[in-house]
Motif scaffolding. Structure first.
Motif, PDB file in Angstrom:
ATOM      1  N   LYS A   1       0.844  -1.190   0.000  1.00  0.00           N
ATOM      2  CA  LYS A   1       0.000   0.000   0.000  1.00  0.00           C
ATOM      3  C   LYS A   1       0.881   1.242   0.000  1.00  0.00           C
ATOM      4  N   ASP A   2       0.626   2.157  -0.934  1.00  0.00           N
ATOM      5  CA  ASP A   2       1.384   3.413  -1.027  1.00  0.00           C
ATOM      6  C   ASP A   2       2.886   3.171  -1.097  1.00  0.00           C
ATOM      7  N   GLY A   3       3.279   2.147  -1.848  1.00  0.00           N
ATOM      8  CA  GLY A   3       4.698   1.867  -2.053  1.00  0.00           C
ATOM      9  C   GLY A   3       5.388   1.180  -0.902  1.00  0.00           C
ATOM     10  N   ALA A   4       4.651   0.808   0.148  1.00  0.00           N
ATOM     11  CA  ALA A   4       5.253   0.147   1.318  1.00  0.00           C
ATOM     12  C   ALA A   4       4.696  -1.267   1.463  1.00  0.00           C
ATOM     13  N   SER A   5       5.516  -2.152   2.060  1.00  0.00           N
ATOM     14  CA  SER A   5       5.104  -3.538   2.295  1.00  0.00           C
ATOM     15  C   SER A   5       4.479  -3.659   3.688  1.00  0.00           C
ATOM     16  N   TYR A   6       3.388  -4.405   3.751  1.00  0.00           N
ATOM     17  CA  TYR A   6       2.685  -4.670   5.008  1.00  0.00           C
ATOM     18  C   TYR A   6       2.658  -6.176   5.261  1.00  0.00           C
ATOM     19  N   PHE A   7       2.631  -6.561   6.527  1.00  0.00           N
ATOM     20  CA  PHE A   7       2.559  -7.972   6.892  1.00  0.00           C
ATOM     21  C   PHE A   7       1.409  -8.188   7.863  1.00  0.00           C
TER      22      PHE A   7
ATOM     23  N   PHE B   1      14.584   2.829   2.123  1.00  0.00           N
ATOM     24  CA  PHE B   1      14.609   2.051   0.884  1.00  0.00           C
ATOM     25  C   PHE B   1      13.577   2.574  -0.117  1.00  0.00           C
ATOM     26  N   ILE B   2      13.877   2.337  -1.393  1.00  0.00           N
ATOM     27  CA  ILE B   2      12.858   2.429  -2.439  1.00  0.00           C
ATOM     28  C   ILE B   2      12.761   1.034  -3.034  1.00  0.00           C
ATOM     29  N   ILE B   3      11.605   0.395  -2.895  1.00  0.00           N
ATOM     30  CA  ILE B   3      11.420  -0.967  -3.393  1.00  0.00           C
ATOM     31  C   ILE B   3      10.636  -0.877  -4.703  1.00  0.00           C
ATOM     32  N   LEU B   4      11.328  -1.123  -5.812  1.00  0.00           N
ATOM     33  CA  LEU B   4      10.724  -0.915  -7.125  1.00  0.00           C
ATOM     34  C   LEU B   4       9.502  -1.809  -7.342  1.00  0.00           C
ATOM     35  N   ASP B   5       9.530  -3.023  -6.813  1.00  0.00           N
ATOM     36  CA  ASP B   5       8.363  -3.914  -6.943  1.00  0.00           C
ATOM     37  C   ASP B   5       7.109  -3.282  -6.351  1.00  0.00           C
TER      38      ASP B   5
ATOM     39  N   THR C   1       1.975   1.717  -9.527  1.00  0.00           N
ATOM     40  CA  THR C   1       1.337   3.015  -9.274  1.00  0.00           C
ATOM     41  C   THR C   1       2.162   4.204  -9.768  1.00  0.00           C
ATOM     42  N   LYS C   2       3.458   3.997  -9.950  1.00  0.00           N
ATOM     43  CA  LYS C   2       4.333   5.119 -10.324  1.00  0.00           C
ATOM     44  C   LYS C   2       4.888   4.992 -11.745  1.00  0.00           C
ATOM     45  N   GLU C   3       4.331   4.076 -12.519  1.00  0.00           N
ATOM     46  CA  GLU C   3       4.822   3.865 -13.883  1.00  0.00           C
ATOM     47  C   GLU C   3       4.488   5.075 -14.753  1.00  0.00           C
ATOM     48  N   VAL C   4       5.514   5.560 -15.470  1.00  0.00           N
ATOM     49  CA  VAL C   4       5.347   6.710 -16.367  1.00  0.00           C
ATOM     50  C   VAL C   4       5.335   6.243 -17.822  1.00  0.00           C
ATOM     51  N   PHE C   5       6.115   5.194 -18.099  1.00  0.00           N
ATOM     52  CA  PHE C   5       6.231   4.660 -19.473  1.00  0.00           C
ATOM     53  C   PHE C   5       6.710   3.222 -19.370  1.00  0.00           C
ATOM     54  N   LYS C   6       6.309   2.428 -20.370  1.00  0.00           N
ATOM     55  CA  LYS C   6       6.745   1.029 -20.381  1.00  0.00           C
ATOM     56  C   LYS C   6       6.808   0.522 -21.817  1.00  0.00           C
ATOM     57  N   ASN C   7       7.868  -0.212 -22.126  1.00  0.00           N
ATOM     58  CA  ASN C   7       7.879  -0.990 -23.355  1.00  0.00           C
ATOM     59  C   ASN C   7       8.383  -2.388 -23.016  1.00  0.00           C
ATOM     60  N   SER C   8       8.710  -3.195 -23.998  1.00  0.00           N
ATOM     61  CA  SER C   8       9.108  -4.583 -23.713  1.00  0.00           C
ATOM     62  C   SER C   8      10.456  -4.677 -23.019  1.00  0.00           C
TER      63      SER C   8
ATOM     64  N   VAL D   1      11.906  -1.876 -20.862  1.00  0.00           N
ATOM     65  CA  VAL D   1      12.108  -1.056 -19.670  1.00  0.00           C
ATOM     66  C   VAL D   1      10.770  -0.651 -19.054  1.00  0.00           C
ATOM     67  N   VAL D   2      10.855  -0.284 -17.793  1.00  0.00           N
ATOM     68  CA  VAL D   2       9.769   0.425 -17.117  1.00  0.00           C
ATOM     69  C   VAL D   2      10.375   1.705 -16.558  1.00  0.00           C
ATOM     70  N   ILE D   3       9.714   2.818 -16.799  1.00  0.00           N
ATOM     71  CA  ILE D   3      10.170   4.102 -16.244  1.00  0.00           C
ATOM     72  C   ILE D   3       9.231   4.463 -15.114  1.00  0.00           C
ATOM     73  N   GLU D   4       9.799   4.707 -13.920  1.00  0.00           N
ATOM     74  CA  GLU D   4       9.004   5.019 -12.734  1.00  0.00           C
ATOM     75  C   GLU D   4       9.338   6.402 -12.200  1.00  0.00           C
ATOM     76  N   ASP D   5       8.366   7.031 -11.621  1.00  0.00           N
ATOM     77  CA  ASP D   5       8.551   8.320 -10.949  1.00  0.00           C
ATOM     78  C   ASP D   5       8.932   8.040  -9.492  1.00  0.00           C
ATOM     79  N   LEU D   6      10.179   8.340  -9.134  1.00  0.00           N
ATOM     80  CA  LEU D   6      10.650   8.107  -7.771  1.00  0.00           C
ATOM     81  C   LEU D   6      10.225   9.223  -6.814  1.00  0.00           C
ATOM     82  N   GLY D   7       9.619  10.278  -7.362  1.00  0.00           N
ATOM     83  CA  GLY D   7       9.258  11.425  -6.534  1.00  0.00           C
ATOM     84  C   GLY D   7      10.365  12.459  -6.515  1.00  0.00           C
ATOM     85  N   ASP D   8      10.052  13.665  -6.064  1.00  0.00           N
ATOM     86  CA  ASP D   8      11.021  14.770  -5.968  1.00  0.00           C
ATOM     87  C   ASP D   8      11.655  15.104  -7.313  1.00  0.00           C
ATOM     88  N   GLY D   9      10.935  14.825  -8.412  1.00  0.00           N
ATOM     89  CA  GLY D   9      11.440  15.203  -9.728  1.00  0.00           C
ATOM     90  C   GLY D   9      12.441  14.241 -10.335  1.00  0.00           C
TER      91      GLY D   9
END
Length: 801
Positions: A447-453, A470-474, A479-486, A488-496
């Motif tokens: 949820k919101d980029g964080a893992s819960y147990f 940490f930033i866990i890309l999985d 939710t943060k995908e900006v672009f994808k092709n076969s 790469v995946v481009i993600e927005d890490l925040g803060d520009g």
């Protein structure tokens, strides 16, 4: 607790003690390594006329152990020069020096009486407030500190490193009866931040978390192998990389670790865990008793479950132990229809549902072994830990599992897992049924980029602590995908800051990845402040897609190949000359094109375990994505007034020509791949993406200016080319290199010399890139180069033809 660890003392210099000492040296800490004094002279010392009072004799055990460790492969140390941070001594002459350290780590033989005696001696010299811990793998912590002072007991606990200490990430922290919470919190943070570990606070139970579950898993397989009628090869095939575990799988791992070590821990659990519902499973099967009697302990004795032998022609052969006859026989191939179904499934986590559904012996094996594992781990809570995620963390960090037991259970489904448990005649712990009854059908969620147990006492999903660094890309990809092709995946890490993550097989760099990189730079230049190139796969990138290069070359599509290489070069130059800062985050294997990408980034934030190099010679070409050009540029940037410029250039030439690969990020500085004052190393790979993002943000906020393209590169022309050609002639004549090796080396020489110019000349980067591409293409027309590429594609190994 605001404590700074500047110096540690490691007591005991065996394989584990020396390994721990080396890892503290790796992170810049001064180490005092102590061991006992020998009681008699060896033959060499007698021949030299030495006595038991000579310092060389008194320190012989510790010095021999450390020397052996530093020579071992894989190395316990990031760089051999780091060994200078370790001072050796003995427990009689030098024990008083522990008064000057911040942390004392005991790593002596696993006997309580000896450990207690060591602690009694250490307390005479230990300064109050000094951390003191034991690296025991199973002796109860509560017994060790009996009779010691309150200050000693307050600062005492277990800190269990796994062997080898540099490579295995698990760091179990086991509190004693009086250990202060401040000490536990400090060690937990220090292990993660400075030692690069996965810190897990465990309860003081036999074998703690990692070995309790790990030994159960192995013992379970020991008993299952005969029940299901499987061979050793079959079990190792099913318990290796296909389910995200090391290549050594089960039986080969036992050979490496040593059967006696496993038996020692298993016996300890059997003797001390009388309430364990699977106690009988820790009894050793008959074949293990036979192996122990025969001293077939594995690699240390030359034979275990596997044995290296030579046939009548002198060729080395690996034999396998037949558990029915207890004789060694030739290895048999292991094939299963169920495994064939997973060949197109790249992500290990997605394979489990297919594997447990298999209709053959493999499917039966997985259902049986997972059923036993799921039941066992459910009953270990709250015995060995209160939080289920700690069991998964321990198995991933200590045993190299890609997914822990509860993550695997989630992957097959809660209900399916319960079916497997019941099919084995077992019961899951009551809390699992309560969890299901309360409406929760998984152990984890995001949820919101964080893992819960699933928190058992609270009966709710709770955030796993310690994720903020940490930033866990999985967790953010969807939710943060900006672009994808076969590719790469481009993600927005925040803060520009954007991140571009490779998604190709082995993270190879082909047309789709290059297109994705260009798209990422376009997006970043338009709407963002910086770009990170990073992923959290096993390896950063094994280089260019040589399969694509091979097909183009075989079909003689040289125009298309020229365009593909130019696209690679142009993309690397965009990494260098974009309007936004670019940061590369390499880790694991970073070879060929992966290395070239890092060479062209504004900054490299490398994981300590980065094995990076330009290895194109192995497939019969030179670096063609700007690597040859970049090494020529870096050589000239290193030229000093009155320096012997040819010698500098030659060093860079040999790094490519010998396909040198660093065995750590720190060695990459020696190779000229990483640059002091610009690039940095992080010990904890989990922090790498977050650190890379922070540096990209810092560079952007500091006022990043797009660099001006270089026109001032000094190339030496015929002066350098002549030296290189004489060298390659000499090496071929001496049979150090083949005729084709010489041809490749001469092509590289031409590029790095800047061609056959009559005198040193200033050129621009595009001039060198054009020479590089021309040389690369010409080598792709050579039959022997195509043979090398084909051999690499088929076997994964270089061909010297």
């Amino acid at each position: 607790m605001n404590k700074h660890i500047k110096k540690v003392a490691v007591i005991g210099s065996g394989i584990m003690g020396s390994g721990i000492a080396c890892h503290f040296a790796n992170i810049g800490v001064e180490v005092l390594l102590l061991d006992i004094v020998p009681r008699e002279l060896n033959d060499k010392e007698k021949a030299k006329g030495l006595t038991l009072e000579d310092k060389a004799v008194r320190n012989r055990l510790v010095n021999d152990s450390l020397t052996a460790a530093l020579k071992s492969k894989p190395s316990p140390i990031y760089h051999q020069k780091f060994a200078s941070r370790i001072t050796t001594g003995n427990l009689e002459d030098d024990i008083a020096k522990v008064s000057k350290v911040d942390w004392i780590i005991e790593v002596v033989v696993e006997r309580l009486d000896i450990k207690k005696k060591v602690f009694e001696n250490l307390e005479k010299y230990r300064t109050p407030g000094t951390l003191i811990t034991s690296n025991t793998s199973g002796i109860p912590i509560k017994f060790m500190s009996e009779g010691r002072s309150d200050d000693f007991q307050k600062h005492f606990c277990g800190t269990h490193f796994f062997n080898p200490a540099r490579y295995l990430k698990l760091f179990e922290i086991i509190p004693g009866p009086k250990t202060s919470q401040e000490v536990l919190d400090f060690l937990n943070g220090y292990g993660e931040k400075f030692l690069g570990k996965t810190s897990v606070v465990a309860k003081d139970t036999p074998a703690f978390i990692g070995n309790r579950i790990g030994i159960f898993s192995i013992q379970s397989l020991f008993h299952t192998v005969k029940d299901v009628g499987m061979t050793i090869e079959e079990v190792d095939k099913l318990t290796g990389p296909v389910i995200g575990r090391p290549k050594s799988a089960t039986f080969r791992t036992v050979d490496v670790v040593g059967l006696d070590t496993l038996v020692h821990v298993a016996n300890g659990i059997h003797e001390n865990c009388k309430d364990d519902e699977r106690l009988e499973l820790f009894k050793l099967p008959d074949f293990i008793d036979t192996m122990m009697e025969n001293k077939w302990l594995g690699s240390k004795t030359g034979q275990g479950f596997y044995k290296k032998s030579k046939d009548k022609d002198g060729k080395t052969e690996i034999l396998t132990l037949d558990l029915d006859t207890m004789d060694y026989r030739s290895k048999k191939s292991a094939k299963f229809a169920t495994l064939e179904l997973t060949k197109t499934i790249d992500k290990v986590v997605d394979r489990f549902a297919v594997l447990v559904g298999g209709k053959d012996k493999a499917g039966e094996f997985y259902r049986k072994s997972f059923g036993q594992l799921f039941a066992y781990v459910s009953h270990r809570i709250p015995e060995i830990t209160d939080e289920l995620y700690k069991i998964d963390d321990a198995m991933k960090a200590g045993f190299g599992w890609e997914h822990g037991p509860f993550q695997i259970w989630d992957a097959v489904g809660l209900d399916k897992g319960l079916e497997f448990v019941q099919a084995e005649g077992l019961e899951a712990a009551a809390w699992v049924k309560e969890m299901k009854a309360s409406g929760h059908d998984s152990f984890y969620s995001v949820k919101d980029g964080a893992s819960y147990f699933y928190d058992i006492p609270k009966k709710s999903m709770e955030k796993i602590p310690g994720q903020d660094a940490f930033i866990i890309l999985d967790n953010i990809r969807k939710t943060k995908e900006v672009f994808k092709n076969s590719g790469v995946v481009i993600e927005d890490l925040g803060d520009g800051i954007l991140n571009v993550e490779f998604q190709s097989k082995m993270n190879t760099i082909g047309g789709d990845v290059l297109a994705g990189l260009n798209k990422a730079i376009d997006l970043a230049e338009k709407d963002f402040q910086g770009l990170v190139v990073g992923n959290q796969a096993a390896n950063f990138s094994v280089g260019a897609n040589i399969g694509m290069i091979f097909m183009m070359a075989v079909e003689q599509e040289y125009d298309e190949l020229n365009m593909a290489i130019k696209m690679f070069q142009d993309t690397m130059m965009r990494m260098r000359y974009s309007a936004i800062p670019t940061v590369s985050a390499p880790h694991g294997m970073t070879l060929g094109g992966g290395c070239e990408l890092s060479l062209h980034a504004d900054k490299v934030v490398a994981a300590a375990e980065t094995y990076i190099g330009l290895v194109e010679f192995g497939v019969g070409v030179i670096p063609g994505g700007g690597g040859s050009k970049e090494f020529a540029v870096r050589a000239q940037d290193t030229f000093k007034k009155n320096d012997v410029e040819l010698n500098v250039l030659q060093e860079y030439f040999l790094t490519i020509g010998m396909a040198k690969v660093s065995t750590s990020a720190y060695e990459a500085y020696d190779l000229g791949i990483l640059q002091h004052g610009k690039d940095i190393v992080v010990v904890n790979k989990d922090r790498q993406i977050a650190t890379a993002k922070a540096h990209a943000k810092l560079m952007a906020e500091a006022g990043y200016t797009q660099p001006v393209k270089r026109k001032d590169i000094k190339v030496l022309g015929k002066q350098a080319l002549g030296m290189f050609l004489v060298g390659t002639d000499s090496m071929e004549a001496s049979h150090y290199i083949s005729e084709h090796d010489k041809k490749i080396a001469n092509k590289l020489a031409y590029v790095m010399a800047g061609g056959d110019l009559s005198e040193p000349t200033l050129v621009n980067e595009q001039y060198l890139l054009d020479l590089e591409r021309e040389a690369f293409l010409s080598l792709c027309t050579e039959r022997k180069t195509l043979e090398r590429i084909q051999h690499m594609l088929k076997t994964g190994k270089p061909l010297r033809n």
